[in-house]
Design an enzyme around this catalytic site. Structure first.
Site, PDB file in Angstrom:
ATOM      1  CG  HIS A 308      41.570  22.791 -38.680  1.00  0.00           C
ATOM      2  ND1 HIS A 308      40.864  23.933 -38.987  1.00  0.00           N
ATOM      3  CD2 HIS A 308      41.184  22.412 -37.443  1.00  0.00           C
ATOM      4  CE1 HIS A 308      40.097  24.229 -37.959  1.00  0.00           C
ATOM      5  NE2 HIS A 308      40.259  23.334 -37.003  1.00  0.00           N
ATOM      6  CG  ASP A 366      40.762  16.628 -32.128  1.00  0.00           C
ATOM      7  OD1 ASP A 366      40.230  17.212 -33.084  1.00  0.00           O
ATOM      8  OD2 ASP A 366      40.343  16.694 -30.963  1.00  0.00           O
TER       9      ASP A 366
END
Ligand code: SDX
Length: 431
Positions: A308, A366
């Site tokens: 991320h 996700d």
């Protein structure tokens, strides 16, 4: 913007500039470089905006090192435990948790806008049946500018409010219609006696041939997924919505731009890519092969659902979703779901691997969402549309905040030009 408290001194080419600094309510200070080009005749250079604050905002705060996500100051784990999506929508849009009365009014306003203009059915029918639902959502949401002319004037606060409610209310209907269209099944109209998540599940999974009862536990899991994806400060799709909105584009066009950006596998498309990756891995014994590929600089493969830009610790949303995955799969009696087994083993292997530890690559939102959605009966192609549905309130809240900002200017970045300098045209016969 807070008062200017200190300055940064920048010295180069014999010049010394004093640049004002601003302190946030929480997080890193910023150096205000708005006058840098005018005073110093230089640009800053920050492709990917890794060190750039593009705006003031009071909606969402992320501490990537601590794995903290706050919406208007409230931590995401408390909101997913104690609140529900429409209440979080109210919080994001208006800045405070609603009273019981204002929440009831807000839910009634959303409920009364869930139906789509009937003529838009024709718009759907122009798509091939195998069109990706994200292609359909991008087109249909953009086309709302052609149907809801009474809520496209961004200079009218009332029209901005109506467009906001319409977007939050109609996205589940549009996403469900895209799902039904791909299946060749009839569209299912929303029901005013169902809550937001139950309405969406019924529009997706009910058929005219029989009654459909929403499982309250699945509805709760669906609502939690909506809440976990609602907003995430200035991510790529939100920044797209802000940039589109800065030109004065209407709200439906701005949200359609956000949907298009979210679709990418590096962003919201990662939930679909992650499930497809878990399927390709297939079994726990193939995990080392894929870990090696993810580490190989010559292989473009990356572990979908890992890493991320901001989180250099656990994504707090992944933590909540991991718990939800266990609950939902146990409820459905598929706790031995092979993809969940592979996911858990992959997570363990990656978190023990120096490459991922050193680069602070942790599971993100996700990684687990797709496992829950697949267990609930959604095909992978519906994962990103559900992300888009959930994130619409965040896009709208950020869009409204931008329009209310007295400093609003059209976004227009500059560049580090590396191309040809001036040269004269050469006629084709002389080339
Ligand atoms: C979302 O911004 C948001 O808030 C987004 C989001 C939201 O709610 O809006 O949180 C939603 O988009 C979550 C992220 C979903 N994307 C994925 O899961 C796709 C896989 N992840 C990567 O593509 C990547 O981690 C990004 C795109 C998420 C972040 O990329 P960055 O910040 O640009 O980091 P990078 O690409 O510069 O990577 C840093 C290093 C690189 O190695 P080096 O060049 O330094 O040697 O880490 C490596 C990368 O190669 N790396 C990975 C990796 N992610 C980064 N290596 C293997 N697998 C990965 N998943």
């Amino acid at each position: 913007m807070t008062n200017k408290t200190k300055t940064a001194t920048l010295t180069f080419d014999g010049k010394t500039l004093e640049l004002p600094m601003h302190s946030p309510s929480v997080g890193p200070d910023v150096i205000d470089i708005r006058k840098l080009y005018g005073q110093g005749d230089v640009f800053t250079y920050d492709p990917g905006f890794t060190s750039t604050a593009a705006c003031d905002s009071s909606i969402t705060y992320i501490d990537g090192n601590q794995g903290i996500l706050l919406h208007r100051g409230y931590p995401i784990d408390q909101l997913t435990e104690k609140s529900h999506y429409l209440e979080v929508c109210y919080l994001l849009l208006y800045g405070e948790l609603p009273t019981a009365e204002s929440l009831e009014d807000f839910e009634m306003r959303v409920t009364n806008h869930t139906m789509l203009h009937e003529q838009m059915m024709n718009f759907f029918r122009g798509f091939r049946r195998d069109a990706h639902p994200m292609a359909i959502m991008t087109g249909v949401v953009g086309a709302m500018s052609a149907f809801y002319h009474d809520s496209t004037d961004i200079n009218d606060p009332h029209q901005r409010e109506v467009a906001s409610i319409r977007m939050v209310a109609k996205m589940p209907t549009i996403a469900a219609m895209a799902f039904k269209y791909a299946q060749g099944q009839p569209f299912v109209y929303p029901r005013n006696d169902l809550d937001y998540a139950s309405n969406f599940l019924r529009m997706c999974f009910s058929v005219p041939a029989e009654e459909y009862e929403v499982d309250p536990i699945l509805a709760r899991a669906m609502d939690r997924i909506f809440t976990l994806h609602a907003d995430h400060e200035q991510n790529a799709s939100t920044s797209t919505v802000r940039l589109a909105g800065s030109s004065g584009a209407n709200p439906f066009a701005c949200i359609a731009a956000g949907i298009a950006c979210l679709w990418g596998p590096a962003h919201g498309g990662a939930n679909q890519a992650c499930l497809e990756m878990l399927g390709e891995i297939g079994s726990v014994d193939r995990i080392p092969e894929f870990i090696a590929r993810a580490k190989d600089k010559n292989d473009p493969f990356r572990l979908m659902g890992f890493g991320h830009r901001v989180y250099k610790n656990f994504d707090p949303r992944a933590t909540v979703l991991k718990e939800s995955a266990d609950e939902v799969l146990e409820l459905l009696g598929i706790e031995n779901n092979p993809k969940l087994q592979v996911a858990k083993a992959l997570e363990k292997a990656a978190l023990e691997d120096p490459y991922f530890k050193d680069k602070k690559l942790f599971p993100n939102v996700d990684f687990y969402s797709g496992i829950i959605l697949e267990a609930m009966g959604f095909p992978t192609s519906m994962f990103t549309p559900i992300f888009a549905l959930s994130r619409t309130v965040g896009w709208i809240a950020q869009w409204k905040e931008m329009l209310d900002d007295p400093q609003l200017k059209i976004g227009r970045p500059r560049q580090l030009y590396q191309g040809e300098t001036f040269r004269d045209y050469v006629n084709v016969e002389d080339r």
